[in-house]
Write a protein that holds these residues in place. Structure first.
Motif, mmCIF file in Angstrom:
data_model
loop_
_atom_site.group_PDB
_atom_site.id
_atom_site.type_symbol
_atom_site.label_atom_id
_atom_site.label_comp_id
_atom_site.label_asym_id
_atom_site.label_seq_id
_atom_site.Cartn_x
_atom_site.Cartn_y
_atom_site.Cartn_z
ATOM 1 N N SER A 87 0.824 -1.205 0.000
ATOM 2 C CA SER A 87 0.000 0.000 0.000
ATOM 3 C C SER A 87 0.860 1.258 0.000
ATOM 4 N N LEU A 88 0.274 2.350 -0.438
ATOM 5 C CA LEU A 88 0.926 3.649 -0.377
ATOM 6 C C LEU A 88 1.298 3.979 1.074
ATOM 7 N N ALA B 202 5.126 12.990 -1.877
ATOM 8 C CA ALA B 202 5.234 12.178 -3.087
ATOM 9 C C ALA B 202 5.970 10.888 -2.743
ATOM 10 N N GLU B 203 5.701 9.848 -3.540
ATOM 11 C CA GLU B 203 6.385 8.579 -3.300
ATOM 12 C C GLU B 203 6.573 7.826 -4.604
ATOM 13 N N LEU B 204 7.487 6.853 -4.544
ATOM 14 C CA LEU B 204 7.848 6.082 -5.728
ATOM 15 C C LEU B 204 7.503 4.611 -5.531
ATOM 16 N N TRP C 290 6.828 0.823 -1.936
ATOM 17 C CA TRP C 290 6.791 2.275 -2.083
ATOM 18 C C TRP C 290 7.860 2.908 -1.218
ATOM 19 N N SER C 291 8.462 3.971 -1.712
ATOM 20 C CA SER C 291 9.450 4.724 -0.930
ATOM 21 C C SER C 291 9.152 6.212 -1.050
ATOM 22 N N ILE C 292 9.448 6.944 0.011
ATOM 23 C CA ILE C 292 9.208 8.385 0.025
ATOM 24 C C ILE C 292 10.251 9.089 -0.836
ATOM 25 N N ASP D 129 -5.897 4.176 0.259
ATOM 26 C CA ASP D 129 -4.761 3.565 0.956
ATOM 27 C C ASP D 129 -4.363 2.241 0.327
ATOM 28 N N SER D 130 -4.859 1.940 -0.873
ATOM 29 C CA SER D 130 -4.594 0.634 -1.471
ATOM 30 C C SER D 130 -3.873 0.763 -2.802
#
Length: 554
Positions: free
Chosen positions: A46-47, A78-80, A88-90, A366-367
């Motif tokens: 998830s994000l 933002a995230e990748l 996901w990473s910030i 959130d998904s």
């Protein structure tokens, strides 16, 4: 959370409605079954921050940049997403929190984020550099825009159109200078719910959308357009092209491999309640070669505020929409929609991004989950339900499509029980729709049995009224005299009234005007000469007739 007015007016804040159809029919309702379908959804992480009204952009390195949105407040984070690890990473934060903005991958690999809303309409823009993971401010829009479209042109510039507060204005971003310049204005103002599609010839097709700006709520049925226009980057001007068969906003538009554009779903602006729009299932194709739209098979599920993604296999994946978790595939080779596996979470305002491995990343709230076209999934199948017995009107020579059934699992097998299909409309029924081009004008009734791929069947009787082809019956225009009152009324026959008249080419003499509702040309001419004019008359069924006439003012 309860979403406020500003959120509800855009794709992520619209609520789907189940539309029940009244018909005289015999039902054979099977228990809900599970069908095996092509394609399945795979869970992924998830994000880090739940968000909607976000953007998602595929970077040159294969990762996906998600930026901005809303979650209890306007976001600048933002995230990748890394498809190799499914995590996901910030990354660096935007300089300005924003929501319902645009994000465009530029030819230099950077991402341009434009406009949006954070309590007021934004004209700011900024650039994301994947090499450093940071954002930098670039030139501001000339007009603040909330919910616009942004299209990367073949020359590397970005065309931005529409959005609340924008009117009919359009502008271009030049990455070489980091500045915006005003370009030609649209013929029709479009505020939100429009689409912009880069065609194979380098021009941009902008189609329909909401054409009004509201300070409050309204019955918006009258504020959704059916018109479309073309932007030519070589001249910086817009030209009108064929009208959609159906007024629509909050739809999707997808460029197909054959060069045509598929417009699917949307709403005509009819409100169920505040911010809740009635969805519909119709779909149509735009052909750049002719500038005309033609109906294609309808979606199996009515939807607006959904996503549409062209897959590597040439099919189009339509996913979700407000309060539905269903997904389906459009096959351009057959013109038919078929169900695929459903998402784990219903909703709208999500994003859909085609990854380099052919999978589709859907993210929002959130998904997040992945669609794999090569996997095999299962689908709970809804009961098969016959459609309304009185079908929409048709017209000789006008492309037609009307659903005969909903639910079940396509393709369908149709057996004629009584009567005959209208000439030109009974050739392709596997989609569960009566479609084609009528060849004769008369009312037709027929009774059919429709069986889906799982063996469920329904029987119903249908009636369709077919009008004769629309024609312009005015053969000549009487001559007028400079300085004297003049009036003549253009005439038409066939089709379905009311008619609408327009001047397709040429210019009336100064002092004369055309009334589009009555066809009357009236006024007092103040110039002499010979005027070559081409008139169009259209009707509500989609008929159009053209006539070329000459008007002489002595």
């Amino acid at each position: 959370m309860k979403r406020t007015r500003n959120f509800a007016r855009h794709p992520f804040g619209l609520i789907m409605m189940l539309v029940s159809l009244n018909s005289v029919a015999t039902f054979v309702l099977e228990p809900v079954a599970h069908a095996q379908v092509s394609g399945d959804w795979i869970p992924t992480s998830s994000l880090n921050t739940p968000r909607y009204g976000l953007t998602a952009t595929l970077l040159a390195n294969g990762k996906v940049l998600v930026a901005g949105g809303y979650n209890t407040g306007f976001l600048n984070s933002a995230e990748l997403y890394d498809p190799a690890t499914g995590t996901w990473s910030i990354t660096g934060s935007l300089n300005t929190p924003r929501y319902v903005h645009t994000a465009t991958l530029l030819a230099n690999g950077k991402v341009l984020v434009v406009g949006g809303y954070n309590g007021g309409f934004l004209n700011s823009a900024e650039l994301y550099d994947p090499a450093t993971g940071t954002w930098s401010i670039t030139g501001s829009l000339n007009t603040p825009r909330y919910g616009p479209t942004a299209t990367l042109l073949a020359n590397g510039k970005v065309l931005v159109v529409g959005g609340d507060n924008s009117g009919s204005s359009a502008e271009l971003y030049d990455p070489a200078t980091g500045t915006w310049s005003v370009t030609g204005s649209l013929n029709t103002p479009r505020y939100y719910g429009l689409t912009a599609t880069l065609l194979a010839n380098g021009k941009v097709l902008v189609a329909a959308g909401f054409t009004g700006f509201y300070s409050g709520y309204c019955p918006c049925i009258d504020f959704v357009s059916n018109n479309a226009e073309i932007y030519d980057p070589a001249t910086g001007t817009w030209s009108v092209t064929g009208n959609l068969k159906t007024p629509r906003g909050l739809h999707t538009a997808t460029l197909l491999p054959n060069g045509k554009v598929l417009a699917a779903g949307g709403t005509d602006g009819t409100l169920i309640d505040i911010g809740e729009y009635v969805p519909f299932s119709s779909a149509e194709l735009y052909d750049p070669a002719t500038g005309n739209w033609s109906l294609t098979a309808s979606l199996n599920t009515a939807r607006n505020s959904h996503t549409a993604t062209l897959l590597s296999n040439g099919k189009v994946l339509a996913a979700a929409g407000y309060y539905t978790d269903t997904a389906e595939l459009y096959d351009p080779s057959t013109g038919v929609w078929s169900f695929t596996a459903s998402l784990s979470t219903p909703g709208s305002g999500h994003t859909a991004t085609l990854l380099q491995n052919g999978q589709v990343l859907v993210a929002g709230d959130d998904s997040a989950e992945l669609y794999d076209p090569t996997a095999e999934g299962t689908l709970p199948t809804l009961p098969l339900i016959i459609g309304a017995p009185v079908l929409p009107d048709a017209e000789v020579g006008v492309t037609y499509s009307a659903p005969l059934v909903s639910g079940g699992h396509p393709p369908y097998t149709v057996n004629n029980v009584k009567g005959v299909f209208p000439q030109g409309l009974g050739d392709t029924l596997a989609s569960g729709a009566l479609s084609g081009t009528p060849a004769s004008s008369r009312s037709k009734s027929f009774t059919i049995q429709i069986t889906d791929d799982l063996g469920s069947s329904v029987t119903g009787t249908f009636t369709v009224k077919i009008f004769r082809a629309l024609e312009n019956t005015t053969r000549a225009l009487k001559a007028g005299i400079n300085g004297r009152a003049y009036k003549i009324t253009l005439k038409a026959a066939g089709g379905k009234k009311p008619y609408n008249w327009s001047l397709a080419s040429g210019n009336l003499p100064t002092g004369l005007t055309l009334n589009g509702l009555t066809g009357a040309i009236a006024g007092t001419p103040v110039e002499s000469g010979t005027f070559d004019l081409t008139f169009h008359v259209t009707d509500p069924v989609g008929g159009i007739a053209e006539t070329a006439l000459t008007l002489t003012i002595k």
